[in-house]
Design an enzyme around this catalytic site. Structure first.
Site, PDB file in Angstrom:
ATOM      1  CB  ALA A  27       9.278  -2.121   1.147  1.00 63.33           C
ATOM      2  NE  ARG A  51       4.198   7.753   5.270  1.00 66.81           N
ATOM      3  CZ  ARG A  51       2.897   7.996   5.409  1.00 66.81           C
ATOM      4  NH1 ARG A  51       2.535   9.384   5.576  1.00 66.81           N
ATOM      5  NH2 ARG A  51       2.172   6.886   4.860  1.00 66.81           N
ATOM      6  CG  LEU A  77       8.527   8.219  -0.731  1.00 66.97           C
ATOM      7  CD1 LEU A  77       7.623   7.164  -1.254  1.00 66.97           C
ATOM      8  CD2 LEU A  77       9.635   8.352  -1.536  1.00 66.97           C
ATOM      9  CB  SER A 155      -4.123   2.799 -10.140  1.00 65.33           C
ATOM     10  OG  SER A 155      -5.627   2.409 -10.121  1.00 65.33           O
ATOM     11  CE1 TYR A 168      -4.373   6.036  -5.696  1.00 59.07           C
ATOM     12  CE2 TYR A 168      -6.172   5.077  -6.994  1.00 59.07           C
ATOM     13  CZ  TYR A 168      -5.005   5.088  -6.393  1.00 59.07           C
ATOM     14  OH  TYR A 168      -4.257   3.977  -6.661  1.00 59.07           O
ATOM     15  CB  THR A 205      -2.927  -3.666   0.103  1.00 59.13           C
ATOM     16  OG1 THR A 205      -3.785  -2.269  -0.231  1.00 59.13           O
ATOM     17  CG2 THR A 205      -2.463  -4.559  -1.044  1.00 59.13           C
TER      18      THR A 205
END
Ligand SMILES: NC(=O)c1ccc[n+]([C@@H]2O[C@H](COP(=O)([O-])OP(=O)(O)OC[C@H]3O[C@@H](n4cnc5c(N)ncnc54)[C@H](OP(=O)(O)O)[C@@H]3O)[C@@H](O)[C@H]2O)c1
Length: 261
Positions: A27, A51, A77, A155, A168, A205
């Protein structure tokens, strides 16, 4: 216009201890931050983790201005004990979890032919393994009341294989499979807990900067056409969460209108 998650706030009037509780992983920026903001506006109490301590503290302070309770905890995580301690804190504070948003994730541009093992490991641990651990722990809190909603931020790379995404794309194909596996396990146990996967195309982002390790390439990624903003994905999540209990939205694909694949 009413908030898209108005039903959640309807559940939760005056007494803040009776508000629904949502957990959002990752978040501290991007999509997770936008989802947390919308959930706060809709009256959820929030458990948030990431983190970066300073970033998380800033986010928590902003969210608290909505008069909700916020539990914020620094969690890597990749470390199961840190995840479990976060769930223990949620249990201690509310003994309740209505929504889990498995959002935290990352990509490294490391090819299969010559990529670094550590980069592959990080993607697998955060995008796949941590998502499984959080899901299991959330279900243990949801099961006693037979109610809850888990949302995986997947995704478009879990629906087709783009060039040069190395591991990924494989992690997001795993998330797609894990969504359906969980749905089937929940149905087999006659649970009312719901599972949704949201699959974004390009969203502006910090993701591209980290993926390319280059501000220029990130800027290029986000300027080729009007890309999605994090709030567009938060809106998709809100749509899934706001459906009545008998409706389970299983997968939402959201691309920028001009994105080709
Ligand atoms: N942006 C896109 O184009 C796009 C497209 C499709 C899917 N997605 C997915 O959307 C999700 C969110 O990404 P984003 O675009 O919002 O990128 P972002 O801005 O980089 O956010 C990623 C979030 O994940 C957290 N995170 C990463 N590693 C972590 C770890 N080891 N422990 C705890 N938290 C960790 C980060 O927090 P800290 O760094 O503070 O730990 C950050 O809050 C990811 O699952 C991503 O795969 C993004």
């Amino acid at each position: 216009m009413a908030s898209p998650i108005a039903r959640a706030s309807e559940l939760t009037p005056a007494d803040p201890t009776k508000r629904p509780v949502a957990m959002v992983t990752g978040a501290s920026s991007g999509i997770g931050l936008a989802i947390a903001q919308q959930l706060a506006t809709s009256g959820y109490n929030l458990a948030i983790c990431a983190r970066r301590e300073n970033r998380l503290a800033e986010v928590a302070n902003t969210l608290r201005r909505q008069n909700i309770d916020v539990l914020s905890q620094v969690v890597d995580l990749r470390d199961e004990s840190q995840i479990l301690s976060f769930f223990t804190a949620v249990k201690r504070q509310w003994n309740q979890l209505d929504v889990l948003i498995n959002n935290a994730g990352l990509g490294h541009k490391e090819s299969l032919m010559s990529g670094e093992t550590e980069a592959w490991r990080e993607m697998l641990e955060v995008n796949v393994l941590a998502l499984c651990i959080c899901t299991r722990e959330a279900i243990s809190l949801m099961q006693p009341v037979n109610k809850g909603h888990i949302v995986h931020v997947s995704s478009m790379s879990g629906h087709r294989v783009p060039a040069i995404t190395g591991v990924y794309s494989a992690t997001k194909f795993a998330v797609r499979s894990l969504t359906e596996t969980l749905r089937r396990e929940l149905r087999a146990s006659n649970s009312a807990i719901r599972i949704t996967s949201v699959s974004p195309g390009i969203v502006e982002t910090e993701f591209a900067q980290k993926y390319h390790q280059s501000a220029d390439q990130a800027a290029q990624t986000y300027s080729q056409f009007p890309v999605l903003q994090a709030v567009d994905i938060a809106n998709a999540v809100s749509y899934a969460l706001s459906q009545p209990a008998h409706v389970e939205v299983n997968d939402i694909l959201v691309r920028p209108t001009h994105q080709e694949s």
